[in-house]
Design an enzyme around this catalytic site. Structure first.
Site, PDB file in Angstrom:
ATOM      1  N   HIS A 155       0.896  -1.448  -0.011  1.00  0.00           N
ATOM      2  CA  HIS A 155       0.129   0.224  -0.137  1.00  0.00           C
ATOM      3  C   HIS A 155       0.784   1.357   0.027  1.00  0.00           C
ATOM      4  O   HIS A 155       0.977   1.908   1.087  1.00  0.00           O
ATOM      5  CB  HIS A 155      -1.203  -0.077   1.282  1.00  0.00           C
ATOM      6  CG  HIS A 155      -2.126  -1.152   1.022  1.00  0.00           C
ATOM      7  ND1 HIS A 155      -2.178  -1.944   1.723  1.00  0.00           N
ATOM      8  CD2 HIS A 155      -3.340  -1.085   0.011  1.00  0.00           C
ATOM      9  CE1 HIS A 155      -3.287  -2.865   1.369  1.00  0.00           C
ATOM     10  NE2 HIS A 155      -3.852  -1.935   0.333  1.00  0.00           N
ATOM     11  N   HIS A 210       1.359   1.474  -5.721  1.00  0.00           N
ATOM     12  CA  HIS A 210      -0.117   1.049  -5.870  1.00  0.00           C
ATOM     13  C   HIS A 210      -0.813   1.941  -6.492  1.00  0.00           C
ATOM     14  O   HIS A 210      -2.055   1.622  -7.316  1.00  0.00           O
ATOM     15  CB  HIS A 210      -0.312   0.243  -4.621  1.00  0.00           C
ATOM     16  CG  HIS A 210      -1.771   0.082  -4.333  1.00  0.00           C
ATOM     17  ND1 HIS A 210      -2.435  -0.890  -5.283  1.00  0.00           N
ATOM     18  CD2 HIS A 210      -2.623   0.392  -3.821  1.00  0.00           C
ATOM     19  CE1 HIS A 210      -3.807  -1.034  -5.026  1.00  0.00           C
ATOM     20  NE2 HIS A 210      -3.998  -0.186  -4.116  1.00  0.00           N
TER      21      HIS A 210
HETATM   22 ZN   LIG Z   1      -5.883   0.088  -2.939  1.00  0.00          ZN
END
Ligand SMILES: [Zn+2]
Length: 470
Positions: free
Chosen positions: A199, A203
């Site tokens: 994350h 991303h």
């Molecule tokens: Zn996401």
């Protein structure tokens, strides 16, 4: 009377303190968080003031104030995935920030075709030239965001989003101030935790690139308004903003203040949204628009980001299925367009298993690393280990096969019913191939290589070859 006077004084004081803090989210009477604050006693209010869900930048630079609040864990969630390098050192962060901004300006010059005179920047020129070439194929489903991130020196999110905003003509159309746009995007990119294996800002850039691919799909391209496109891109860019690298159950069981603030409901998604609103207001990106319009944009942004809550997957999926069964989706209708944008963002968010194997495999490894890291922390603190987070009882292949079967396949099958294009078939083809590859890595599957080959052959036939998106 006494109590009401005290409450009035407190309310004035609260408003005054908030107005003195830049980037603060205002708490009007309709705001749920305001209600939360008013329900608490005065001392809790002041405690809340200094640990609420906004970021504060001090005179000396960016200095987030959030901390883990578990009574005995004492984990700083911002540094959960830190490695040897110090994550919190302000000088290091400031240098990186300055460096990244300079690199970004340099990239911008090259994207505009302006030559650079300093021969020492020959390598930069080379990288920027390659990044520029990649942007010409930004609509390709094979777009390698990892390579693009390296070529832009970790500025993939800023560079890609600037390119797309300009590509769709949104900067001119909404009369956005380029300095504010730059600042907003740099701050967004910084507020992703790049120590998170998954994350992080790459991303976010990947989801934004996927969103662009979906926005180009014929059904959407001919019906979406410029406002829809702007919101779709902004939602993709900010949808995981300030993600701590652990999931909602972890925040709840460790009594993290965000879980209390959002009453254990879509805790992370609410935080991503409010963080995005904080940055929009801090940078005054929409300050030239009528207040009603910018509030409406913030609300719609929230509705898009909240749709990415995976625990509400079935709710959205069954609504989508019903619309498709009844063939009643009318993209001339603003609320239907918004729903389709929510579904597009959900697809973009979990499209990793639908990418070509070389990209998909890297994402799988990264997300599992993040899960297992959470499991290690849970073990260390004698907490119950969350599902899929125990590295001793799960493998990457297990985690991926389950995710593909129960979450990704049902969503992309419906998406392909809605948008029956070469891209949707390409995505289903990759999904099938990738699942076969993970299955082949299962220990019990090692003896069935013939079975795998025939499965892969069948999958290859399902994958349109030579597609511009594939
Ligand atoms: Zn996401």
């Amino acid at each position: 009377m006494g109590i009401s006077v005290i409450w009035s004084v407190i309310a004035i004081l609260v408003r005054w303190i908030f107005s003195k803090r830049r980037g603060a989210i205002s708490y009007d009477s309709s705001d749920q968080t305001a209600l939360y604050i008013r329900m608490l006693g005065a001392c809790v209010i002041f405690k809340q003031l200094f640990s609420r869900d906004v970021r504060v930048r001090s005179q000396v630079g960016f200095e987030p104030e959030r901390r883990g609040s578990h009574p005995y864990l004492g984990v700083d969630f911002r540094t959960l995935h830190s490695r040897a390098e110090s994550a919190g050192s302000i000088p290091a962060r400031r240098i990186r920030r300055l460096f990244s901004f300079q690199r970004h300006l340099l990239s911008s010059r090259f994207l505009r075709g302006a030559p650079h005179l300093n021969p020492l920047h020959i390598l930069d020129e080379d990288y920027c030239g390659q990044a520029k070439c990649m942007l010409e194929k930004v609509g390709s489903w094979n777009f390698d965001i990892f390579l693009f991130d390296r070529l832009t020196n970790g500025n993939s999110l800023v560079t890609l989003t600037l390119y797309l905003l300009s590509h769709y003509g949104l900067i001119e159309l909404f009369q956005l101030d380029m300095v504010k746009v730059h600042r907003f995007l740099v701050l967004v990119q910084e507020d992703y935790h790049n120590h998170n294996p998954y994350h992080n800002s790459v991303h976010a850039a990947d989801v934004t690139q996927a969103m662009h691919c979906y926005l180009k799909e014929p059904k959407l391209a001919k019906s979406l308004t410029s406002c829809d496109i702007l919101l779709g891109l902004l939602a993709a860019v900010t949808h995981d903003l300030d993600h701590p690298g652990v999931n909602q159950p972890f925040l709840i069981k460790t009594n993290h203040y965000l879980a209390a603030l959002y009453r254990n409901t879509s805790v992370l998604e609410n935080h991503h949204w409010r963080s995005a609103v904080g940055l929009l207001r801090e940078t005054e990106l929409f300050s030239h628009l009528p207040a009603e319009d910018s509030l409406n944009m913030e609300r719609q942004l929230g509705s898009l980001i909240l749709a990415t809550d995976i625990s509400r997957q079935n709710e959205y999926l069954s609504k989508f299925r019903t619309h498709l069964d009844q063939e009643d989706l009318c993209l001339g209708n603003a609320s239907h367009r918004h729903f389709v944008l929510q579904m597009a963002l959900k697809c973009a968010d979990i499209c990793n298993p639908c990418r070509p194997w070389e990209l998909s495999k890297q994402w799988s490894e990264k997300v599992t690393e993040e899960f297992f890291h959470q499991g290690d922390i849970e073990k260390k603190h004698k907490l119950e280990v969350s599902p899929l987070c125990d590295s001793e009882t799960n493998s990457i292949a297990d985690v991926q096969i389950g995710f593909m079967t129960y979450v990704v396949e049902p969503l992309f099958a419906e998406w392909a019913r809605f948008s029956d294009t070469r891209l949707s078939q390409t995505m289903l083809g990759h999904l099938c191939l990738n699942k076969a590859s993970w299955n082949a890595m299962q220990p019990e599957a090692s003896g069935s290589s013939e079975e795998l080959e025939s499965e892969q052959e069948a999958s290859s036939r399902a994958l349109p070859q030579g597609s511009p998106q594939s």
